[in-house]
Design an enzyme around this catalytic site. Structure first.
Site, PDB file in Angstrom:
ATOM      1  N   GLY A 225      34.278  34.002  35.484  1.00  0.00           N
ATOM      2  CA  GLY A 225      33.010  34.708  35.652  1.00  0.00           C
ATOM      3  C   GLY A 225      31.844  33.965  35.010  1.00  0.00           C
ATOM      4  O   GLY A 225      31.965  33.493  33.880  1.00  0.00           O
TER       5      GLY A 225
ATOM      6  N   ALA B 119      40.854  40.783  26.017  1.00  0.00           N
ATOM      7  CA  ALA B 119      39.447  41.125  25.761  1.00  0.00           C
ATOM      8  C   ALA B 119      38.741  39.816  25.432  1.00  0.00           C
ATOM      9  O   ALA B 119      38.310  39.566  24.314  1.00  0.00           O
ATOM     10  CB  ALA B 119      39.330  42.111  24.611  1.00  0.00           C
ATOM     11  N   ILE B 120      38.694  38.949  26.448  1.00  0.00           N
ATOM     12  CA  ILE B 120      38.073  37.631  26.270  1.00  0.00           C
ATOM     13  C   ILE B 120      36.561  37.802  26.040  1.00  0.00           C
ATOM     14  O   ILE B 120      35.935  37.020  25.327  1.00  0.00           O
ATOM     15  CB  ILE B 120      38.318  36.734  27.515  1.00  0.00           C
ATOM     16  CG1 ILE B 120      39.822  36.612  27.808  1.00  0.00           C
ATOM     17  CG2 ILE B 120      37.664  35.372  27.372  1.00  0.00           C
ATOM     18  CD1 ILE B 120      40.634  35.915  26.758  1.00  0.00           C
ATOM     19  N   GLY B 121      36.002  38.841  26.655  1.00  0.00           N
ATOM     20  CA  GLY B 121      34.560  39.095  26.475  1.00  0.00           C
ATOM     21  C   GLY B 121      33.706  38.210  27.363  1.00  0.00           C
ATOM     22  O   GLY B 121      32.578  37.875  27.012  1.00  0.00           O
TER      23      GLY B 121
ATOM     24  N   CYS C 141      30.607  45.478  34.353  1.00  0.00           N
ATOM     25  CA  CYS C 141      29.750  45.153  33.209  1.00  0.00           C
ATOM     26  C   CYS C 141      28.821  46.331  32.975  1.00  0.00           C
ATOM     27  O   CYS C 141      28.404  46.988  33.930  1.00  0.00           O
ATOM     28  CB  CYS C 141      28.891  43.928  33.503  1.00  0.00           C
ATOM     29  SG  CYS C 141      29.812  42.432  33.808  1.00  0.00           S
TER      30      CYS C 141
ATOM     31  N   GLY D 263      48.912  42.069  35.094  1.00  0.00           N
ATOM     32  CA  GLY D 263      50.314  41.688  35.199  1.00  0.00           C
ATOM     33  C   GLY D 263      51.146  42.697  35.975  1.00  0.00           C
ATOM     34  O   GLY D 263      50.618  43.680  36.510  1.00  0.00           O
TER      35      GLY D 263
ATOM     36  N   GLY E 121      46.508  42.233  41.529  1.00  0.00           N
ATOM     37  CA  GLY E 121      47.151  43.026  40.485  1.00  0.00           C
ATOM     38  C   GLY E 121      48.645  42.804  40.442  1.00  0.00           C
ATOM     39  O   GLY E 121      49.372  43.265  41.322  1.00  0.00           O
TER      40      GLY E 121
HETATM   41  C1  LIG Z   1      42.468  36.447  30.548  1.00  0.00           C
HETATM   42  C2  LIG Z   1      41.806  37.110  31.714  1.00  0.00           C
HETATM   43  C3  LIG Z   1      40.457  36.862  31.974  1.00  0.00           C
HETATM   44  C4  LIG Z   1      39.819  37.476  33.065  1.00  0.00           C
HETATM   45  N1  LIG Z   1      38.502  37.207  33.324  1.00  0.00           N
HETATM   46  C5  LIG Z   1      37.901  37.741  34.432  1.00  0.00           C
HETATM   47  C6  LIG Z   1      36.555  37.397  34.771  1.00  0.00           C
HETATM   48  O1  LIG Z   1      35.883  36.603  34.110  1.00  0.00           O
HETATM   49  N2  LIG Z   1      35.999  37.997  35.866  1.00  0.00           N
HETATM   50  C7  LIG Z   1      36.718  38.874  36.664  1.00  0.00           C
HETATM   51  O2  LIG Z   1      36.184  39.368  37.669  1.00  0.00           O
HETATM   52  N3  LIG Z   1      38.014  39.182  36.379  1.00  0.00           N
HETATM   53  C8  LIG Z   1      38.608  38.644  35.284  1.00  0.00           C
HETATM   54  N4  LIG Z   1      39.924  38.941  35.009  1.00  0.00           N
HETATM   55  C9  LIG Z   1      40.674  39.862  35.890  1.00  0.00           C
HETATM   56  C10 LIG Z   1      41.565  39.098  36.893  1.00  0.00           C
HETATM   57  O3  LIG Z   1      40.794  38.286  37.742  1.00  0.00           O
HETATM   58  C11 LIG Z   1      42.433  40.084  37.731  1.00  0.00           C
HETATM   59  O4  LIG Z   1      41.569  40.964  38.427  1.00  0.00           O
HETATM   60  C12 LIG Z   1      43.391  40.895  36.875  1.00  0.00           C
HETATM   61  O5  LIG Z   1      43.955  40.102  35.858  1.00  0.00           O
HETATM   62  C13 LIG Z   1      44.516  41.549  37.689  1.00  0.00           C
HETATM   63  O6  LIG Z   1      45.326  40.582  38.314  1.00  0.00           O
HETATM   64  P1  LIG Z   1      46.754  40.080  37.694  1.00  0.00           P
HETATM   65  O7  LIG Z   1      47.553  41.300  37.389  1.00  0.00           O
HETATM   66  O8  LIG Z   1      47.339  39.202  38.760  1.00  0.00           O
HETATM   67  O9  LIG Z   1      46.408  39.307  36.462  1.00  0.00           O
HETATM   68  C14 LIG Z   1      40.565  38.346  33.917  1.00  0.00           C
HETATM   69  C15 LIG Z   1      41.928  38.580  33.640  1.00  0.00           C
HETATM   70  C16 LIG Z   1      42.556  37.967  32.569  1.00  0.00           C
HETATM   71  C17 LIG Z   1      44.018  38.232  32.345  1.00  0.00           C
END
Ligand SMILES: Cc1cc2nc3c(=O)[nH]c(=O)nc-3n(C[C@H](O)[C@H](O)[C@H](O)COP(=O)(O)O)c2cc1C
Length: 307
Positions: free
Chosen positions: A45, A69-71, A129, A217, A243
């Protein structure tokens, strides 16, 4: 065998993308897999200004999932365009930029830059956000707010495809997808992470410095699939399923539920080449079932449900 899919105006050679925030800016993974094998790369992002993100600990492993919670740490849109994007352009894989902001103006400024940048195939806006001008209500938790930010971004994007990434942390998802469609989005991606907390009983401290984090996950797959199914049934807009996708079967389930494409997130942390393996697994599935065009498989479950 044809694995290509159409997402509004965007044609992808296959439906497997990497999810934002789980694949860096793409290049970090180039040693682990052929980036040309992917349907698209969605980058971390991007905000108008660089963001340092939250203090550690920022990641905590849970049963069948991960809290983060990378922020929204990132280098900022200008830095991305000047230092990261040029090397990505050598690949024959569409680059989708993920954009974020705390006001509608921030979203539109980021998207204006991206819309005028060569090498960006589409923009996905992350509406999870807080809108600081509207008292911190999340853009993602009121359909009217989601609609407003989508409409404003659409205006500055010209012909560039616009995807709106929805939050699962709402009571009813369908009005959000409808608001995106009405505001001119080309597709919706669902879902972002589910808000959760984890605590340490010994210290009575939270596991994350931010206390709350987003759960991703395998744990979220059935929850996310329910939301994808609801939108695919009720709203006439292309849906990208996200997801808990760990393998081709998971991805194909989303497509049977009506998703035109998928994004792979947490799996990249376990196997950096997970997305490429999923593309290969989809091809195997098609070969075994005699499917010559994967697009014809989209919605197979929905069609059976209504027949
Ligand atoms: C470490 C981490 C950072 C993420 N950063 C963003 C981000 O910057 N922008 C965003 O739209 N989603 C972000 N996500 C959400 C993922 O793109 C995704 O929607 C979510 O992890 C669900 O998919 P998954 O279960 O395959 O991980 C982040 C997820 C994780 C785990």
């Amino acid at each position: 065998m044809d694995l290509s899919v159409q997402i509004g105006p965007l044609r992808l050679k296959n439906p497997v993308m990497t999810a934002s925030g789980t694949f860096g800016y793409g290049l970090e993974f180039a040693d682990y897999l052929d980036l040309n094998a992917l349907g698209a790369i969605v980058v971390k992002g991007l905000s108008l200004q660089p963001r340092p993100g939250n203090a550690p600990p920022r990641i905590y492993e849970t049963a069948a999932g991960m809290l983060n919670a990378i922020g929204l740490q990132n280098v900022g849109v200008e830095e991305f365009v000047t230092t990261k994007l040029p090397a990505l352009r050598q690949y024959d894989t569409p680059i989708i930029a993920n954009a974020l902001g705390n006001t509608i103006e921030e979203y539109t400024e980021v998207c204006r830059v991206l819309a005028h940048t060569e090498g960006i195939a589409a923009v996905e806006i992350n509406v999870s956000c807080p809108n600081v001008k509207e008292g911190g209500i999340h853009f993602a938790t009121e359909p009217a707010q989601t609609g407003r930010v989508t409409e404003a971004v659409r205006r500055v994007m010209g012909d560039m495809p616009l995807i709106v990434k929805l939050s699962p942390n709402v009571t009813h998802i369908v009005p959000f997808a409808r608001a995106c469609r009405a505001a001119g989005a080309d597709a919706v991606s669902l879902v972002n992470t589910f808000v959760g907390i984890a605590i340490d009983l010994d210290t009575m401290r939270p596991r994350l410095s931010n206390l709350t984090g987003g759960l991703s996950g395998p744990a979220i797959k059935p929850l996310a699939q329910r939301l994808v199914w609801e939108v695919c049934r009720d709203v006439d807009i292309p849906v990208i399923g996200i997801g808990g996708i760990m393998n081709a079967t998971d991805a194909l389930e989303y497509m049977a539920l009506g998703a035109v494409a998928v994004q792979v997130g947490t799996a990249n942390f376990i196997r950096p080449d997970a997305a490429r393996q999923i593309v290969a697994g989809m091809a195997d599935f098609c070969a075994a079932r005699g499917i010559t065009r994967l697009e014809n498989f989209i919605g197979a479950f929905l069609r059976r449900e209504t027949s």
